[in-house]
Design a protein around this motif. Sequence first.
Motif, PDB file in Angstrom:
ATOM      1  N   GLY A 120       1.072  -0.329   0.292  1.00  0.00           N
ATOM      2  CA  GLY A 120       0.266   0.381  -0.691  1.00  0.00           C
ATOM      3  C   GLY A 120      -0.235   1.723  -0.213  1.00  0.00           C
ATOM      4  O   GLY A 120      -0.501   2.630  -1.018  1.00  0.00           O
ATOM      5  N   GLN A 121      -0.361   1.878   1.105  1.00  0.00           N
ATOM      6  CA  GLN A 121      -0.899   3.134   1.646  1.00  0.00           C
ATOM      7  C   GLN A 121       0.153   4.240   1.724  1.00  0.00           C
ATOM      8  O   GLN A 121      -0.191   5.408   1.924  1.00  0.00           O
ATOM      9  CB  GLN A 121      -1.487   2.893   3.040  1.00  0.00           C
ATOM     10  CG  GLN A 121      -0.475   2.698   4.165  1.00  0.00           C
ATOM     11  CD  GLN A 121       0.071   1.277   4.224  1.00  0.00           C
ATOM     12  OE1 GLN A 121      -0.116   0.477   3.321  1.00  0.00           O
ATOM     13  NE2 GLN A 121       0.753   0.953   5.306  1.00  0.00           N
ATOM     14  N   SER A 134       7.857   1.386  -3.154  1.00  0.00           N
ATOM     15  CA  SER A 134       6.992   2.563  -3.192  1.00  0.00           C
ATOM     16  C   SER A 134       7.306   3.537  -2.063  1.00  0.00           C
ATOM     17  O   SER A 134       7.034   4.741  -2.182  1.00  0.00           O
ATOM     18  CB  SER A 134       5.517   2.149  -3.125  1.00  0.00           C
ATOM     19  OG  SER A 134       5.251   1.432  -1.931  1.00  0.00           O
ATOM     20  N   GLN A 173       9.361  -1.927   0.909  1.00  0.00           N
ATOM     21  CA  GLN A 173       8.661  -1.713  -0.353  1.00  0.00           C
ATOM     22  C   GLN A 173       9.305  -0.573  -1.156  1.00  0.00           C
ATOM     23  O   GLN A 173       9.640   0.470  -0.601  1.00  0.00           O
ATOM     24  CB  GLN A 173       7.193  -1.362  -0.103  1.00  0.00           C
ATOM     25  CG  GLN A 173       6.256  -2.555  -0.073  1.00  0.00           C
ATOM     26  CD  GLN A 173       5.959  -3.074  -1.474  1.00  0.00           C
ATOM     27  OE1 GLN A 173       6.530  -2.628  -2.465  1.00  0.00           O
ATOM     28  NE2 GLN A 173       5.066  -4.041  -1.541  1.00  0.00           N
ATOM     29  N   HIS A 223     -10.221  -3.236   5.791  1.00  0.00           N
ATOM     30  CA  HIS A 223     -10.637  -2.089   4.995  1.00  0.00           C
ATOM     31  C   HIS A 223     -11.607  -1.168   5.726  1.00  0.00           C
ATOM     32  O   HIS A 223     -12.587  -0.704   5.157  1.00  0.00           O
ATOM     33  CB  HIS A 223     -11.247  -2.567   3.680  1.00  0.00           C
ATOM     34  CG  HIS A 223     -10.332  -3.445   2.893  1.00  0.00           C
ATOM     35  ND1 HIS A 223      -9.257  -2.958   2.194  1.00  0.00           N
ATOM     36  CD2 HIS A 223     -10.301  -4.796   2.744  1.00  0.00           C
ATOM     37  CE1 HIS A 223      -8.613  -3.966   1.609  1.00  0.00           C
ATOM     38  NE2 HIS A 223      -9.225  -5.086   1.943  1.00  0.00           N
ATOM     39  N   TYR A 281      -3.352  -2.847   7.410  1.00  0.00           N
ATOM     40  CA  TYR A 281      -4.534  -3.657   7.714  1.00  0.00           C
ATOM     41  C   TYR A 281      -4.698  -3.949   9.199  1.00  0.00           C
ATOM     42  O   TYR A 281      -5.674  -4.579   9.595  1.00  0.00           O
ATOM     43  CB  TYR A 281      -4.498  -4.974   6.928  1.00  0.00           C
ATOM     44  CG  TYR A 281      -3.123  -5.574   6.785  1.00  0.00           C
ATOM     45  CD1 TYR A 281      -2.487  -6.174   7.853  1.00  0.00           C
ATOM     46  CD2 TYR A 281      -2.455  -5.516   5.565  1.00  0.00           C
ATOM     47  CE1 TYR A 281      -1.223  -6.707   7.728  1.00  0.00           C
ATOM     48  CE2 TYR A 281      -1.186  -6.057   5.422  1.00  0.00           C
ATOM     49  CZ  TYR A 281      -0.568  -6.650   6.507  1.00  0.00           C
ATOM     50  OH  TYR A 281       0.703  -7.169   6.375  1.00  0.00           O
ATOM     51  N   HIS A 341      -5.508  -0.744   4.438  1.00  0.00           N
ATOM     52  CA  HIS A 341      -5.083  -1.172   3.100  1.00  0.00           C
ATOM     53  C   HIS A 341      -4.480  -2.567   3.175  1.00  0.00           C
ATOM     54  O   HIS A 341      -3.594  -2.828   3.970  1.00  0.00           O
ATOM     55  CB  HIS A 341      -4.070  -0.186   2.517  1.00  0.00           C
ATOM     56  CG  HIS A 341      -4.698   1.111   2.117  1.00  0.00           C
ATOM     57  ND1 HIS A 341      -5.041   1.429   0.824  1.00  0.00           N
ATOM     58  CD2 HIS A 341      -5.106   2.164   2.871  1.00  0.00           C
ATOM     59  CE1 HIS A 341      -5.608   2.617   0.794  1.00  0.00           C
ATOM     60  NE2 HIS A 341      -5.661   3.085   2.032  1.00  0.00           N
ATOM     61  N   GLY A 342      -4.977  -3.442   2.307  1.00  0.00           N
ATOM     62  CA  GLY A 342      -4.525  -4.831   2.321  1.00  0.00           C
ATOM     63  C   GLY A 342      -3.232  -5.076   1.574  1.00  0.00           C
ATOM     64  O   GLY A 342      -2.585  -6.110   1.763  1.00  0.00           O
ATOM     65  N   ILE A 343      -2.806  -4.153   0.704  1.00  0.00           N
ATOM     66  CA  ILE A 343      -1.556  -4.301  -0.040  1.00  0.00           C
ATOM     67  C   ILE A 343      -0.417  -3.772   0.821  1.00  0.00           C
ATOM     68  O   ILE A 343      -0.439  -2.613   1.240  1.00  0.00           O
ATOM     69  CB  ILE A 343      -1.601  -3.540  -1.376  1.00  0.00           C
ATOM     70  CG1 ILE A 343      -2.750  -4.047  -2.248  1.00  0.00           C
ATOM     71  CG2 ILE A 343      -0.267  -3.652  -2.109  1.00  0.00           C
ATOM     72  CD1 ILE A 343      -2.668  -5.511  -2.620  1.00  0.00           C
ATOM     73  N   VAL A 344       0.575  -4.597   1.082  1.00  0.00           N
ATOM     74  CA  VAL A 344       1.682  -4.201   1.958  1.00  0.00           C
ATOM     75  C   VAL A 344       2.400  -2.976   1.379  1.00  0.00           C
ATOM     76  O   VAL A 344       2.939  -3.021   0.275  1.00  0.00           O
ATOM     77  CB  VAL A 344       2.679  -5.364   2.142  1.00  0.00           C
ATOM     78  CG1 VAL A 344       3.885  -4.902   2.970  1.00  0.00           C
ATOM     79  CG2 VAL A 344       1.995  -6.534   2.821  1.00  0.00           C
ATOM     80  N   ALA A 384       6.691  -3.456   5.586  1.00  0.00           N
ATOM     81  CA  ALA A 384       6.385  -2.573   4.454  1.00  0.00           C
ATOM     82  C   ALA A 384       7.513  -1.587   4.182  1.00  0.00           C
ATOM     83  O   ALA A 384       7.569  -0.992   3.097  1.00  0.00           O
ATOM     84  CB  ALA A 384       5.084  -1.820   4.708  1.00  0.00           C
TER      85      ALA A 384
END
Length: 332
Positions: free
Chosen positions: A120-121, A154, A152, A103, A67, A115-118, A149
Amino acid sequence: MKEVTKEVYLKWYEDMLLWRKFEDKLAALYIQQKVRGFLHLYNGQEAVLAGALHVMDLTKDKMITAYRNHVQPIGMGVDPRRVMAELLGKATGTSKGMGGSMHIFSKEHRFYGGHGIVGGQIPVGAGLAFADKYFETGGVTMTYFGDGAARQGSLHEAFNMAMLWKLPVVFIVENNGYAMGTSVERTANHTDIWKLGLGYEMPCGPVDGMNPVKVAEAMYEAIERARRGDGPTFLEMKTYRYRGHSMSDAQLYRSKEEVEEYKKIDPITQVLDVITDQKFATEEEIEAIDQRVKDLVEECVKFAEESPYPDLQQLYDVVYAQEDYPFTPHKL
């Protein structure tokens, strides 16, 4: 790698100065409540973007980030006036005023957010790279994220699949030291984030993220590896943000003296020092660049402030279309 010439240094200076002044103006507009919600500024990290753009092929390479994402699309070719308009929530913005600060997006210029979700990208970036491999486009995806991030889960899933399938992706952590407000030293038992790549036998390493030449050299090697079909690379850009995590950050976790120390190696100052030392431009020419940047930022503000807010009807237009669902036709 393309030679870093006088023209490159002058472009770097003008680009990075524009990004810095653009963000400074956003900070002022935020205080005036013309920019609402969250606002995460890039001040201090400009060399990471400048160096990468020098070695990217903007006709086919992609970029995705978190973000802190206002200046990257400008570097990729998006009209800065439209970015400013989006931040002010105007209909002329990159997402018609409905995305806002976190965004920014441009399919045309291959910039996929914002992307606002830490974190998530990170898997999305791997997915973009999978598409490039599947369709044999020859493109490479630059997938950026912050040091926070990197914790995370992911990330590990994306790293594993990217290595398994040899995806054309470069993972870049912009380690600016504090994530939202907690230092790297307090979030893990290791401080060298780049070493996370070792667990996947992914080429990885640290980079001086305050120097665009060092960034360009590391990114060139990573991009060429990906383009050859040899798979991903993970780079840790050691950089620093002069402002808080967001505009609401009181920055109680660091001293003003520390910030001033980092300003001594400011990426814009480093580039300007080379320009003056090598006599790439006269004082008058540098002043002309400064004025062009100032004028462009003011033009962006004028365009955004004079643009209309979206019509209420737009809420009902920006929805998914479905042929057998007759009630809400898709208009945009």
